[in-house]
Design an enzyme around this catalytic site. Structure first.
Site, short mmCIF file in Angstrom:
data_model
loop_
_atom_site.label_atom_id
_atom_site.label_comp_id
_atom_site.label_asym_id
_atom_site.label_seq_id
_atom_site.Cartn_x
_atom_site.Cartn_y
_atom_site.Cartn_z
N GLU A 17 0.81 -1.22 0.00
CA GLU A 17 0.00 0.00 0.00
C GLU A 17 0.84 1.27 0.00
O GLU A 17 0.38 2.31 -0.45
CB GLU A 17 -0.94 0.00 1.21
CG GLU A 17 -1.96 1.11 1.18
CD GLU A 17 -3.12 0.87 2.13
OE1 GLU A 17 -3.60 1.84 2.71
OE2 GLU A 17 -3.54 -0.30 2.29
N TYR A 344 -0.30 -3.27 13.49
CA TYR A 344 -1.15 -2.42 12.66
C TYR A 344 -2.05 -1.57 13.55
O TYR A 344 -2.78 -2.10 14.40
CB TYR A 344 -1.98 -3.28 11.72
CG TYR A 344 -2.75 -2.50 10.69
CD1 TYR A 344 -2.09 -1.78 9.70
CD2 TYR A 344 -4.14 -2.46 10.71
CE1 TYR A 344 -2.78 -1.05 8.76
CE2 TYR A 344 -4.85 -1.75 9.76
CZ TYR A 344 -4.17 -1.04 8.80
OH TYR A 344 -4.86 -0.31 7.86
N CYS A 811 -62.59 47.03 -18.30
CA CYS A 811 -62.10 47.22 -19.67
C CYS A 811 -63.23 47.51 -20.66
O CYS A 811 -62.95 47.83 -21.82
CB CYS A 811 -61.35 45.97 -20.13
SG CYS A 811 -59.96 45.55 -19.06
#
Length: 928
Positions: A17, A344, A811
């Site tokens: 690794e 480890y 209108c």
């Protein structure tokens, strides 16, 4: 020495690794054959070591090289990688790919070249899930170059001779389930992190002044599914401290001094918050102060040594004992591991296998000047100090607990932190193998006026593991001798007051404990999540390693908390971690976990986006609003459809600072295609539902929310609609709602009535609130009468003229008759003024009910006439169209033409200054 691999020798490519691990493995394995030679690969940092070796009695020519962590990166396809290229919600399902980045292409080429010449591939990656994932990245590269490779996995926990030789002689196969679990985690983190990060950053960065220096344009407001729950622990404790209100309490303390010393007795009640009650009890004790010994207990107590050392315990203890950050602890531990001094350092295991030779590990430490004598005692059977380590109950099936693997009295290149961490690992291991400390504890209980008090003392009889584990203490006080029934008058008897205190800020060890308990992150990633909080300025850490949230961190958590969604709580991530563990053991598939997690988080994302005002409010509590141009503030970028005008960009939904919604082209200003949505909207959000009818697609439907006061009472305020032109309900709602200045047609002609002109030229803000019960006039000249609903109607005198036509009183134009298509009013008729800028509306049956009918009722001719008028008006509106969203040269060529949500063109210019490039709401002369 022969290096050619001839004579039937198997060529074996070994991949580690890291370069340092590759060198250590090569040095260990090459010693029996007399050494190795080294050469450069394509990458100068990843050398290739060659030597001969024998595996299972078979001659092998070994080539050992390395990668540098992950060889590949997971990323979105190119068209989704730019921040403004898509709706952040699209990232939950956008295509992703795993590829080798440019800076690792040399490593890839080395692997390909060496793999072509080899028969075996042996993977020496770290033996955890992350390492297994890297192993499969190496497999993809090497098998792509040589599909005939025989692939093996070496499993080891320490870079020492015994472990490495054992690993290569007992090769295993790689574990695809472990790799799948990491793939799932990477994809989940990428999609969730990218979508929320883009959402937060585009929403808030330019809207607030986040940096006192003003240099905050490059700030990224990142969101991580592990990072945010970790921040949540910090903020929650901070809020708990802020919410604490000190409260005074009272307690009674008693002491007694004799020739043997002083004993301090505590009140069994602890303390009282009511002063009057405390005073009454205290006065009782003062009036009858004689103390009577009611009980004396002597018992043996044991203090057990710690469990074997796991990663999380290593980080917590290094933080507590040495004030080392978890991130630095792991960095130093990794260096000690790579140098072969400890095992480890990333492991969840806290119990040793029965096959572990613990005595040999202890024996290696007998020469140490500080703890060597203790190690000798530990191995001496007559000392009876040995005890097999306790079982902590965790085993990751990959690595043993952290322990020393090589003796050192301190290397010359070690820093103080290297020495401290190595000492912690060794002393912890020796303590695990030791007997517990033994103490004698005495408890004395007394009675004063009916109130109970007690005192405790302890004497350590045998320190045992405490002799070597200097980080633990087990002190105590020696009590004078008391016997049951003995009476004495206390030397002191006092009523003391105190104040309640809030809990302290979270220390790093406490934070790691919270994360571990909640299942946030893994032993290998927890320190990284904490570091990111500090790097992103979401939290700070003081000299005592205690964390406080920054204003930014607190504001973000507050915003999500106000929404009611626990995105900052640990539960969602804890469930994800459990799912990924299920993938690693094969009880769930990778695809199943991805689908469930992303579906859940996308729902949270859409909800959060719909409630983004909460984030704004929370940020506004801590930060001032920015003075940057609002155009730069991407308050909401949600893709609706491809732009049919330029055929290059997407059209997106956006809310303007005024609160109005629009759908505009990302190609602005080159493309000015825009759809103005009605100002009766209070909210709008793009959904992931695609319209099956409209093209060019996809056209995403929008969830609209209208203000009740601005739409007819029988329409729903919530509507899921499409702006592509297929949605009749949306068209009706658009026609029934005022558009304000954006939807005005060309400037009115001079011969228009004063009433109509007045409506047109009124304030664009005052004109928004449409009345849906306006005055109505029939064209037969009858006098209108106001009915209870607010309509005017004309009484007809003859049945032959009973069907007078409805006329708009503003209108003075005949109205058109339309048919509603909503669920609640399907088929119901209503009158609508032909003028789009006029908001006149009336239900046909309301108008009919307001006037007497002739015997014949309304004739069909009137409806036919209305339909013809409607068709004519509609055709007239479409006549000037010369394309969507472009400036035209047809009717009113000097103005701008936009496309309304009904799909029809809208022309106009600013009625304040006449400029055709903007409307009145953004006119610089507005309000002058």
């Amino acid at each position: 020495m022969h290096h050619g691999g001839g004579g039937g020798a198997i060529r074996v490519l070994n991949v580690a690794e890291k370069p340092s691990v590759a060198k250590s493995v090569a040095e260990i394995l090459s010693r029996p054959s007399g050494g190795m030679r080294s050469r450069e690969g394509r990458s100068r940092y990843n050398r290739v070591f060659e030597f001969d070796y024998s595996i299972g009695g078979r001659a092998c020519h070994m080539l050992v090289t390395s990668v540098t962590g992950h060889l590949m990166e997971l990323e979105f396809d190119d068209r989704f990688r730019r921040w403004h290229s898509c709706d952040p919600a699209d990232l939950f399902h956008a295509p992703v790919r795993k590829s080798v980045p440019q800076d690792k292409q040399d490593i890839k080429r080395t692997l390909e070249e060496e793999a072509r010449k080899c028969q075996w591939l042996v993977l020496w990656l770290d033996c955890d899930r992350e390492g297994e994932n890297i192993a499969y990245e190496v497999i993809d590269i090497c098998a792509g170059a040589n599909s005939r490779l025989n692939i093996w996995r070496a499993r080891f926990s320490a870079l020492i001779d015994r472990e490495i030789h054992e690993a290569v002689q007992h090769l295993d196969r790689p574990n695809k389930l472990f790799a799948d679990a990491v793939d799932a985690r990477q994809e989940i983190d990428l999609r969730i992190g990218a979508s929320f990060t883009r959402f937060q950053t585009m929403l808030l960065k330019d809207a607030f002044v986040l940096d006192d220096t003003g240099d905050d344009r490059n700030i990224i407001l990142s969101y991580g599914p592990c990072q945010f729950p970790t921040l949540g622990f910090i903020v929650e404790r901070f809020w708990e401290i802020q919410a604490h209100e000190p409260e005074e309490f009272w307690t009674i303390n008693c002491s007694h001094t004799s020739d043997e010393g002083t004993a301090s007795f505590g009140w069994i009640r602890g303390h009282l918050f009511d002063y009057s009650s405390a005073v009454v009890i205290y006065e009782m004790c003062v009036e009858e102060p004689m103390a009577t010994v009611q009980n004396v207990r002597n018992q043996e107590k044991l203090k057990y040594p710690p469990y074997p050392l796991s990663t999380i315990e290593l980080q917590k203890r290094a933080s507590r004992y040495f004030r080392m950050s978890s991130e630095h602890t792991m960095k130093v531990a990794e260096e000690l591991y790579q140098a072969g001094f400890i095992s480890y350092p990333r492991t969840e295991t806290d119990n040793f296998s029965p096959n572990t030779d613990l005595h040999s590990i202890v024996h290696e430490q007998v020469a140490h000047p500080n703890w060597g004598t203790y190690a000798q005692r530990l191995l001496d059977p007559e000392a009876r100090l040995w005890r097999n380590p306790s079982n902590g109950g965790h085993d990751d099936k990959a690595h043993p607990p952290i322990h020393p693997t090589k003796f050192s009295a301190g290397e010359t290149n070690w820093t103080d932190n290297h020495k401290k961490l190595y000492e912690l690992v060794v002393r912890h291991f020796l303590a695990c193998c030791s007997q517990p400390a033994v103490g004698a504890e005495t408890t004395v209980e007394i009675d004063i006026a009916g109130e109970q008090f007690n005192a405790s003392g302890r004497v350590v009889l045998a320190k045992n593991y405490l002799d070597v584990y200097r980080f633990d203490s087990w002190g105590g006080t020696l009590l004078p001798t008391y016997i049951i029934g003995q009476q004495f008058v206390p030397t002191t008897l006092t009523l003391d007051s105190g104040m309640t205190r809030p809990p302290p800020l979270l220390a790093e060890a406490d934070l790691l404990g919270c994360m571990d308990k909640a299942g946030i992150g893994t032993d290998a990633t927890m320190h990284d999540h904490i570091k990111k909080l500090l790097d992103r300025c979401y939290a700070t850490k003081d000299a005592n390693t205690r964390f406080s949230p920054t204003n930014l961190g607190e504001a973000l958590v507050m915003g999500y908390d106000e929404m009611g969604y626990e995105l900052w709580k640990p539960y969602l991530r804890s469930m994800m971690e459990a799912d990924m563990k299920s993938v690693s053991i094969g009880t769930k598939s990778k695809s199943e976990v991805l689908e469930n997690c992303l579906q859940q988080m996308k729902a949270c994302f859409l909800d959060a986006r719909a409630n983004k005002v909460k984030l704004f409010d929370a940020m506004g509590t801590f930060f001032a609003r920015s003075s940057r141009p609002v155009n730069e503030t991407q308050n909401s970028i949600e893709t609706v459809r491809p732009c049919a005008a330029c055929n290059e960009s997407e059209m997106f939904l956006k809310q303007r600072p005024t609160g109005e919604f629009m759908v505009g082209c990302r190609g602005f200003p080159q493309c000015r295609n825009v759809v103005w949505l009605p100002r009766s909207l209070s909210g709008a959000a793009v959904t992931d539902q695609v319209c099956p009818t409209c093209a060019p697609g996809p056209v995403y439907k929008i969830q609209f929310k209208f203000r009740r006061r601005d739409i007819p009472p029988n329409f729903d305020v919530d509507h899921l609609g499409c702006i592509g032109g297929c949605d009749d309900i949306l068209k009706e709602l658009m026609e029934l709602s005022r558009f304000g200045s954006h939807s005005q047609t060309a400037t009115p002609a001079r011969n228009q009535s004063q009433t109509a002109s007045g409506v047109r030229q009124g304030s664009s803000r005052q004109d928004l609130h449409t009345s849906f019960h306006p005055a109505v006039q029939f064209t037969n000249g009858q006098t209108p009468v106001v009915n209870p609903q607010g309509f005017r109607s004309t009484h007809t005198q003859s049945s032959g003229n009973a069907s007078g036509q409805v006329q708009c009183t503003s209108c003075r134009e005949p109205c058109v008759l339309r048919t509603a298509n909503t669920e609640a009013n399907r088929g119901r008729k209503f009158y609508k003024c032909q003028n789009l800028a006029c908001g006149f509306f009336a239900w046909e049956d309301d108008v009919e009910n307001s006037a007497p009918r002739g015997r014949g009722g309304r004739g069909r001719g009137g409806r036919s006439s209305s339909r013809q008028s409607s068709a004519s008006a509609s055709a007239g509106r479409r006549g000037g169209t010369q394309g969507r969203g472009r400036r035209g040269r047809g009717r009113n060529a000097d103005g701008m033409m936009f496309v309304a949500a009904t799909g029809e063109p809208v022309y106009g210019s600013c009625f304040i200054c006449g400029d055709p490039t903007h409307f009145a709401n953004v006119c610089p002369n507005l309000g002058r």
